[in-house]
Scaffold this active site. Structure first.
Site, PDB file in Angstrom:
ATOM      1  N   LYS A 119       0.843  -1.201   0.000  1.00 34.06           N
ATOM      2  CA  LYS A 119       0.000   0.000   0.000  1.00 34.06           C
ATOM      3  C   LYS A 119       0.878   1.252   0.000  1.00 34.06           C
ATOM      4  CE  LYS A 119      -4.645   0.100   0.369  1.00 34.06           C
ATOM      5  NZ  LYS A 119      -4.985  -1.053  -0.421  1.00 34.06           N
ATOM      6  N   LYS A 205      -3.838 -12.178  -6.814  1.00 33.41           N
ATOM      7  CA  LYS A 205      -4.755 -13.160  -6.247  1.00 33.41           C
ATOM      8  C   LYS A 205      -6.189 -12.656  -6.327  1.00 33.41           C
ATOM      9  CE  LYS A 205      -5.557 -12.248  -1.361  1.00 33.41           C
ATOM     10  NZ  LYS A 205      -7.031 -12.339  -1.393  1.00 33.41           N
ATOM     11  N   LYS A 208     -11.676 -10.212  -2.333  1.00 37.45           N
ATOM     12  CA  LYS A 208     -12.995  -9.640  -2.111  1.00 37.45           C
ATOM     13  C   LYS A 208     -12.996  -8.145  -2.345  1.00 37.45           C
ATOM     14  CE  LYS A 208     -13.805 -12.007   1.984  1.00 37.45           C
ATOM     15  NZ  LYS A 208     -12.930 -11.072   2.680  1.00 37.45           N
TER      16      LYS A 208
END
Ligand code: ATP
Ligand code: MG
Length: 341
Positions: A119, A205, A208
């Site tokens: 991040k 990957k 969600k």
């Protein structure tokens, strides 16, 4: 019997990666209903809602996602008399222990966590300034989730390796300084399916919270949508169907999905597709995933109709989780030098 604990965030919708990498193994790790172990709930699973506020969130959506995820976990095969399911925020010990372990985990450890490093790299210095403090600290919450229950094994996907490693380090450090208190946990990964990749970006990957609707197969996707997403999956140059993650990430992902969904080995799948094309493979993967999810989807629709039952289940789960975690938390306060009330 080793205590098993794992959790999942209500940050979006349950997807194929969550199921193959984690939930499927949770279901399998439940002890048989008739053993004494089952009565002590040796398998404990948690909808970790406190983790869902480290990035911007919508309160109404959080509540909705929490109930939906709990229902889906039941629909996947978690059973009341074989394991425990509860919502993290219903058991205060998780938040409390996090504060206590904030005195043990170090700034350096948290700064080295991959999620935080990624991040920071993506957002730059200015972006990091506006990240929540929770985003930096959530690995300690995860450590607390795990060690509160004398957890020996944590069934997770491959992306959680570093987090469970931190739990081990913190548990060992705490035990060395204050006396044996925590069981030192270890992560367990499935042989195949530990890292299901996004269908559109086979280098990332499936997730969600990433916005990649075409690359993510949801457990509740209708069959047509599942087939369509798999049909349009990014494949690799060349036409050979073989498992090679480095050279053929897209095709390898599909082979792995087919292998786990049908219980066949990778080699077996490779042999089956010798001389055949990507179209054949995609058709069969689509069919296999539709079949895999069909019973879960049906059970979900039944369970969703009974909200009172879900509330009851989660209340029972939270009561037992509180009971199970209380002695550990009390011991931690004592050993750290806090005066009893
Ligand atoms: P988010 O993007 O919000 O982090 P997520 O899809 O990564 O969501 P988590 O709630 O973080 O889901 O993780 C739940 C479990 O699912 C973990 O054990 C994690 O390792 C596993 N998991 C998540 N994504 C994958 C994947 N693509 N393949 C295999 N396992 C996965
Ligand atoms: Mg995740």
């Amino acid at each position: 019997m080793a205590r098993v604990f794992s959790g999942i965030q209500p940050t979006g919708e349950l997807h194929l990666g969550n199921y193959l990498g984690a939930v499927r193994n949770w279901v399998d790790s439940q002890p048989a209903a008739s053993t004494p172990a089952a009565r002590d709930h040796e398998a404990i699973f948690c909808v970790v809602d406190l983790h869902a506020i480290t990035m911007p969130w919508d309160p109404a959506e959080l509540a909705h996602a929490t109930r939906r995820l709990a229902t889906l976990l039941m629909a996947s095969g978690l059973e009341e008399d074989r394991s425990l399911l509860f919502v993290q925020s219903h058991v205060r010990a998780h938040a409390e222990l996090t504060w206590l372990l904030n005195g043990i985990a170090t700034f350096g450890e948290l700064r080295r966590m991959t999620q935080f490093k990624d991040k920071s790299a993506k957002q730059g210095e200015a972006g990091v300034e506006s990240l929540s403090a929770g985003f930096f600290d959530y690995p300690v919450l995860m450590v607390s989730d795990i060690v509160l229950y004398d957890t020996a094994e944590v069934p997770v996907g491959d992306d959680q390796r570093q987090h469970v490693e931190l739990a081990r380090d913190v548990a060992i450090r705490f035990n060395a300084r204050f006396g044996d208190t925590f069981v030192v946990p270890k992560a367990v990964f499935p042989a195949v399916g530990a890292r299901v990749m996004d269908l559109q970006r086979p280098d990332a990957k499936m997730s969600k919270s990433e916005n990649s609707p075409q690359g993510t197969i949801l457990v509740l996707d209708p069959p047509k949508a599942i087939e369509k997403k798999i049909k349009s999956a990014v494949t690799d140059s060349g036409s050979e169907i073989r498992h090679d993650r480095a050279e053929k990430p897209g095709v390898s992902n599909l082979i792995e999905i087919l292998s786990v969904s049908t219980g066949r080995s990778i080699e077996d799948v490779e042999r089956d597709y010798e001389g055949r094309g990507y179209g054949d493979l995609k058709g069969d993967v689509g069919e296999a995933v539709v079949e895999l999810f069909a019973p879960m989807q049906e059970r979900y629709r039944e369970l969703r109709a009974d909200e009172a039952e879900l509330r009851r289940l989660l209340r029972v789960g939270a009561d037992k989780a509180r009971e199970t975690s209380a002695p550990t938390l009390r011991q931690v306060y004592e050993r750290m030098g806090f005066v009893a009330p």
